[in-house]
Design a protein around this motif. Structure first.
Motif, PDB file in Angstrom:
ATOM      1  N   ASP A 187       1.404  -1.105  -0.066  1.00 25.31           N
ATOM      2  CA  ASP A 187      -0.606  -0.061  -0.268  1.00 25.31           C
ATOM      3  C   ASP A 187       0.747   1.339  -0.014  1.00 25.31           C
ATOM      4  OD1 ASP A 187      -2.286   1.545   0.053  1.00 25.31           O
ATOM      5  OD2 ASP A 187      -2.461   1.015   2.322  1.00 25.31           O
ATOM      6  N   LEU A 188       0.573   2.740  -0.064  1.00 26.73           N
ATOM      7  CA  LEU A 188       1.309   3.641  -0.305  1.00 26.73           C
ATOM      8  C   LEU A 188      -0.409   5.035   0.816  1.00 26.73           C
ATOM      9  CD1 LEU A 188       3.582   5.308  -1.793  1.00 26.73           C
ATOM     10  CD2 LEU A 188       2.459   5.865  -3.147  1.00 26.73           C
ATOM     11  N   GLU A 189       0.679   5.505   1.318  1.00 19.37           N
ATOM     12  CA  GLU A 189      -0.004   6.727   2.637  1.00 19.37           C
ATOM     13  C   GLU A 189       0.496   7.299   2.130  1.00 19.37           C
ATOM     14  OE1 GLU A 189       0.833   4.334   6.069  1.00 19.37           O
ATOM     15  OE2 GLU A 189      -1.040   3.055   5.441  1.00 19.37           O
ATOM     16  N   VAL A 190      -0.482   8.168   2.312  1.00 15.69           N
ATOM     17  CA  VAL A 190       0.448   9.774   2.145  1.00 15.69           C
ATOM     18  C   VAL A 190      -0.140  10.203   3.645  1.00 15.69           C
ATOM     19  CG1 VAL A 190      -0.756  11.967   1.102  1.00 15.69           C
ATOM     20  CG2 VAL A 190      -1.094   9.657  -0.146  1.00 15.69           C
ATOM     21  N   ARG A 191       1.373  11.304   4.206  1.00 11.04           N
ATOM     22  CA  ARG A 191       1.667  11.762   4.897  1.00 11.04           C
ATOM     23  C   ARG A 191       1.792  13.211   4.944  1.00 11.04           C
ATOM     24  NH1 ARG A 191       0.371   8.029   8.799  1.00 11.04           N
ATOM     25  NH2 ARG A 191       0.943   6.477   7.742  1.00 11.04           N
ATOM     26  N   VAL A 192       0.793  14.051   5.321  1.00 11.51           N
ATOM     27  CA  VAL A 192       0.549  15.629   5.109  1.00 11.51           C
ATOM     28  C   VAL A 192       1.754  15.883   6.707  1.00 11.51           C
ATOM     29  CG1 VAL A 192      -0.528  17.727   4.851  1.00 11.51           C
ATOM     30  CG2 VAL A 192      -1.052  16.116   3.703  1.00 11.51           C
ATOM     31  N   ALA A 193       2.294  16.696   6.066  1.00 13.93           N
ATOM     32  CA  ALA A 193       3.220  17.068   7.820  1.00 13.93           C
ATOM     33  C   ALA A 193       3.050  18.632   7.851  1.00 13.93           C
ATOM     34  CB  ALA A 193       4.739  17.287   7.158  1.00 13.93           C
ATOM     35  N   ALA A 194       2.597  19.195   6.757  1.00 18.12           N
ATOM     36  CA  ALA A 194       1.986  21.219   7.416  1.00 18.12           C
ATOM     37  C   ALA A 194       1.181  21.325   6.204  1.00 18.12           C
ATOM     38  CB  ALA A 194       3.596  21.180   7.440  1.00 18.12           C
ATOM     39  N   ARG A 195       0.526  21.757   7.059  1.00 12.57           N
ATOM     40  CA  ARG A 195      -0.299  23.020   5.807  1.00 12.57           C
ATOM     41  C   ARG A 195       0.125  24.537   6.405  1.00 12.57           C
ATOM     42  NH1 ARG A 195      -4.216  18.821   6.580  1.00 12.57           N
ATOM     43  NH2 ARG A 195      -4.794  17.711   4.151  1.00 12.57           N
ATOM     44  N   ARG A 196       0.172  25.356   5.343  1.00 14.15           N
ATOM     45  CA  ARG A 196       0.462  26.882   5.308  1.00 14.15           C
ATOM     46  C   ARG A 196      -0.661  27.620   4.561  1.00 14.15           C
ATOM     47  NH1 ARG A 196       4.574  24.395   5.513  1.00 14.15           N
ATOM     48  NH2 ARG A 196       5.254  24.594   4.008  1.00 14.15           N
ATOM     49  N   LYS A 197      -0.506  29.125   4.641  1.00 15.62           N
ATOM     50  CA  LYS A 197      -1.419  29.926   3.650  1.00 15.62           C
ATOM     51  C   LYS A 197      -0.048  30.215   2.655  1.00 15.62           C
ATOM     52  CE  LYS A 197      -2.655  34.490   3.160  1.00 15.62           C
ATOM     53  NZ  LYS A 197      -3.293  35.604   3.588  1.00 15.62           N
ATOM     54  N   PRO A 198      -0.911  29.562   1.012  1.00 13.56           N
ATOM     55  CA  PRO A 198       0.259  30.380   0.493  1.00 13.56           C
ATOM     56  C   PRO A 198       1.024  31.291   0.113  1.00 13.56           C
ATOM     57  CG  PRO A 198      -1.917  28.795  -0.224  1.00 13.56           C
ATOM     58  CD  PRO A 198      -1.912  29.076   0.449  1.00 13.56           C
ATOM     59  N   PRO A 199       2.313  31.131  -0.468  1.00 15.03           N
ATOM     60  CA  PRO A 199       3.401  32.625  -0.210  1.00 15.03           C
ATOM     61  C   PRO A 199       2.708  34.001  -1.907  1.00 15.03           C
ATOM     62  CG  PRO A 199       4.347  30.869  -0.921  1.00 15.03           C
ATOM     63  CD  PRO A 199       3.026  29.861  -0.693  1.00 15.03           C
ATOM     64  N   ALA A 200       1.938  34.560  -1.000  1.00  9.79           N
ATOM     65  CA  ALA A 200       2.329  35.749  -2.339  1.00  9.79           C
ATOM     66  C   ALA A 200       3.567  36.030  -2.642  1.00  9.79           C
ATOM     67  CB  ALA A 200       2.215  36.753  -2.521  1.00  9.79           C
ATOM     68  N   TRP A 201       3.600  34.578  -4.011  1.00  6.37           N
ATOM     69  CA  TRP A 201       4.674  34.436  -5.247  1.00  6.37           C
ATOM     70  C   TRP A 201       4.295  34.606  -6.509  1.00  6.37           C
ATOM     71  CZ3 TRP A 201       8.451  31.081  -2.506  1.00  6.37           C
ATOM     72  CH2 TRP A 201       8.603  30.861  -1.252  1.00  6.37           C
ATOM     73  N   ASN A 202       5.312  34.519  -7.327  1.00 11.09           N
ATOM     74  CA  ASN A 202       5.188  34.959  -8.530  1.00 11.09           C
ATOM     75  C   ASN A 202       5.011  33.438  -9.631  1.00 11.09           C
ATOM     76  OD1 ASN A 202       4.827  37.778  -9.175  1.00 11.09           O
ATOM     77  ND2 ASN A 202       6.861  37.644  -9.186  1.00 11.09           N
ATOM     78  N   VAL A 203       3.880  32.443  -9.472  1.00 10.36           N
ATOM     79  CA  VAL A 203       4.087  31.621 -10.456  1.00 10.36           C
ATOM     80  C   VAL A 203       4.634  31.558 -12.031  1.00 10.36           C
ATOM     81  CG1 VAL A 203       2.179  29.728 -11.951  1.00 10.36           C
ATOM     82  CG2 VAL A 203       2.146  31.340 -10.160  1.00 10.36           C
ATOM     83  N   TYR A 204       5.848  30.805 -12.580  1.00  5.78           N
ATOM     84  CA  TYR A 204       6.249  30.900 -13.732  1.00  5.78           C
ATOM     85  C   TYR A 204       5.923  29.645 -14.566  1.00  5.78           C
ATOM     86  CZ  TYR A 204       9.210  35.189 -11.705  1.00  5.78           C
ATOM     87  OH  TYR A 204       9.308  36.466 -11.196  1.00  5.78           O
ATOM     88  N   GLN A 205       5.728  29.721 -15.673  1.00  6.67           N
ATOM     89  CA  GLN A 205       4.937  28.547 -16.598  1.00  6.67           C
ATOM     90  C   GLN A 205       6.466  28.293 -17.435  1.00  6.67           C
ATOM     91  OE1 GLN A 205       2.096  26.867 -16.303  1.00  6.67           O
ATOM     92  NE2 GLN A 205       0.966  28.040 -16.058  1.00  6.67           N
ATOM     93  N   MET A 206       6.791  26.342 -17.219  1.00  7.86           N
ATOM     94  CA  MET A 206       7.537  26.409 -17.905  1.00  7.86           C
ATOM     95  C   MET A 206       7.841  26.154 -19.648  1.00  7.86           C
ATOM     96  SD  MET A 206      10.487  25.620 -15.916  1.00  7.86           S
ATOM     97  CE  MET A 206       9.040  27.182 -15.023  1.00  7.86           C
ATOM     98  N   SER A 207       6.130  26.445 -20.053  1.00  8.74           N
ATOM     99  CA  SER A 207       5.540  26.387 -21.345  1.00  8.74           C
ATOM    100  C   SER A 207       4.709  26.863 -21.352  1.00  8.74           C
ATOM    101  CB  SER A 207       6.152  24.675 -21.454  1.00  8.74           C
ATOM    102  OG  SER A 207       5.373  24.042 -23.235  1.00  8.74           O
ATOM    103  N   GLN A 208       4.619  27.222 -23.128  1.00  7.64           N
ATOM    104  CA  GLN A 208       3.136  28.051 -23.301  1.00  7.64           C
ATOM    105  C   GLN A 208       2.174  27.095 -23.754  1.00  7.64           C
ATOM    106  OE1 GLN A 208       3.146  31.110 -22.803  1.00  7.64           O
ATOM    107  NE2 GLN A 208       4.539  31.438 -22.085  1.00  7.64           N
ATOM    108  N   GLY A 209       2.676  25.893 -23.396  1.00  5.49           N
ATOM    109  CA  GLY A 209       1.637  25.022 -24.103  1.00  5.49           C
ATOM    110  C   GLY A 209       2.230  24.027 -24.843  1.00  5.49           C
TER     111      GLY A 209
END
Length: 437
Positions: free
Chosen positions: A306-328
């Motif tokens: 089996d494969l179990e998911v462990r979430v160690a911490a949840r925070r508010k997303p940082p107010a940073w910029n998003v950079y797309q690696m490809s335009q499509g």
């Protein structure tokens, strides 16, 4: 003719004889057409042994041809590794050695002769033993991997019998320090969390402590795992190679970075993503694909339960910029995978079917059987729309030495994926040579 050119020549000959297009082979190898084309031209070299083995099988190579291809790859890889040690990394922060060692594709560079000769002699001795034993081509591939030992930062494991002892990270811990910081200090007063250092091949631990805990040294696998002492956890009879920067169709991905578009370099190819993301102090934006290649290290088979998911911490997303690696971009292959919703109270690894040119690919399912001659690849696609999440995976296994849990993470630190709601999104304009919205 250089070692890389000799390896590329063998690849071209197998491809031409098989009569397969670059697109068809790329889908079978789970890579992009352009990456495969670079392999066959000698401009790049697969850094993972599994890619070479899958290519040979897809082209219908004989056992002798498989061994010739593996030998050529090993010699070219030896030259690349020794050369890479002399080339400084052109970034302002230190990049963990494990990142450079486990890239899915690497640029061929020259290197000194001594290590090449040593690696070549080693292969010839190993190949003679394998040929005398009459092992299959698949067993040859795995035997070479096991004999080479774990790469720096390679995963190791231990787990308590019958339980998942790897889930030791508490949900209240802060984000782990950035690689190269040299300390586990708290984030700056701005409130923006420090990114987890991205790596191309990451570690798996059997009993991870807090986010700042130091990972145990890697364990070199042996032909047969040693018996566990009374009261001690069994040694995991598994070897795992983890890629945490896998892009959809080899080109589609996005990263969050606090840096402005004027100070961010052009997007890299997928193979160079770990070093690029580390230099930009970037984290995965919205989604993250993780691929884990597993095979047994002993004589018996290992059952993945089996494969179990462990979430160690949840925070508010940082107010940073998003950079797309490809335009499509896109491809005809959608691999089957385990989908993970990190926003769920108790995230599960949910099997999802894939598609290959209109043909359904069955969803993965447990239990899975792996051995030295039968590797398995687990693909996990995690997504979030509401948190900056630290997470990891616990793989439960049973084998000849007992049972336990293999922790899959970033070399002892959690994986990190962050949502990016309402953040500025930039794509790279090639004609202008800059990032633009």
């Amino acid at each position: 003719m250089s070692e890389a050119e000799d390896f590329a020549r063998l690849m071209r000959e197998l491809k031409e004889r098989a009569g397969l297009s670059y697109g068809a082979l790329a889908r079978r190898l789970h890579t992009s057409t352009s990456t495969l084309h670079r392999y066959c031209k000698g401009e790049a070299l697969p850094a993972e042994f599994a890619v070479v083995d899958r290519f040979a099988r897809a082209c219908g190579a004989t056992r002798e041809e498989v061994m010739d291809l593996h030998r050529a790859w090993l010699l070219a890889d030896a030259r690349r590794r020794a050369g890479a040690a002399e080339v400084p990394v052109p970034v302002s922060v230190s990049v963990p050695e494990a990142e450079a060692e486990a890239e899915p594709t690497v640029v061929v560079t020259p290197d000194p002769e001594p290590e090449l000769a040593a690696r070549g002699a080693w292969y010839r001795r190993r190949a003679a033993v394998v040929a005398a034993a009459g092992v299959t081509a698949g067993a040859v591939a795995v035997a070479l991997l096991a004999a080479a030992g774990p790469e720096p930062g390679a995963p190791h494991a231990g787990g308590s019998t019958g339980t998942g002892s790897g889930a030791g990270t508490s949900a209240g811990t802060s984000a782990p320090p950035f690689a190269g910081s040299g300390s586990a200090s708290a984030p700056a007063s701005t409130g923006a969390p420090e990114p987890t250092p991205p790596t191309g091949a990451t570690g798996a631990t059997g009993a991870t402590g807090s986010a700042g805990a130091t990972a145990a040294p890697p364990v070199r696998p042996s032909a047969s795992p040693p018996a566990s002492a009374p009261g001690r956890d069994p040694v995991a009879p598994l070897k795992a190679a983890v890629r945490s920067h896998v892009w959809t169709a080899g080109c589609d991905h996005a990263y969050l970075s606090e840096r402005g578009p004027g100070s961010v370099p052009p997007p890299p190819v997928e193979a160079d993503a770990p070093a690029w993301a580390s230099a930009q102090r970037a984290v995965h934006a919205g989604t993250q694909i993780v691929e884990v290649t597993l095979h047994g290290t002993g004589e018996g088979a290992v059952v993945l339960e089996d494969l179990e998911v462990r979430v160690a911490a949840r925070r508010k997303p940082p107010a940073w910029n998003v950079y797309q690696m490809s335009q499509g971009c896109g491809g005809g292959l959608t691999p089957a995978a385990f989908a993970v919703n990190l926003d769920a109270p108790r995230p599960l690894a949910r099997p999802v079917a894939g598609n290959d040119g209109g043909n359904t690919l069955p969803a993965p399912s447990f239990p899975l059987r792996v051995s030295a001659a039968e590797p398995a690849v687990l693909r996990v696609e995690a997504a979030t729309t509401g948190c900056d999440c630290d997470w990891s995976l616990d793989l439960r296994w049973t084998g000849p030495s007992g049972s336990g849990t293999l922790r899959i993470d970033e070399g002892g630190r959690p994986l990190r994926t962050s949502a990016a709601p309402g953040r500025p999104v930039y794509g790279y304009a090639l004609e202008q040579g800059r990032w633009a919205r």
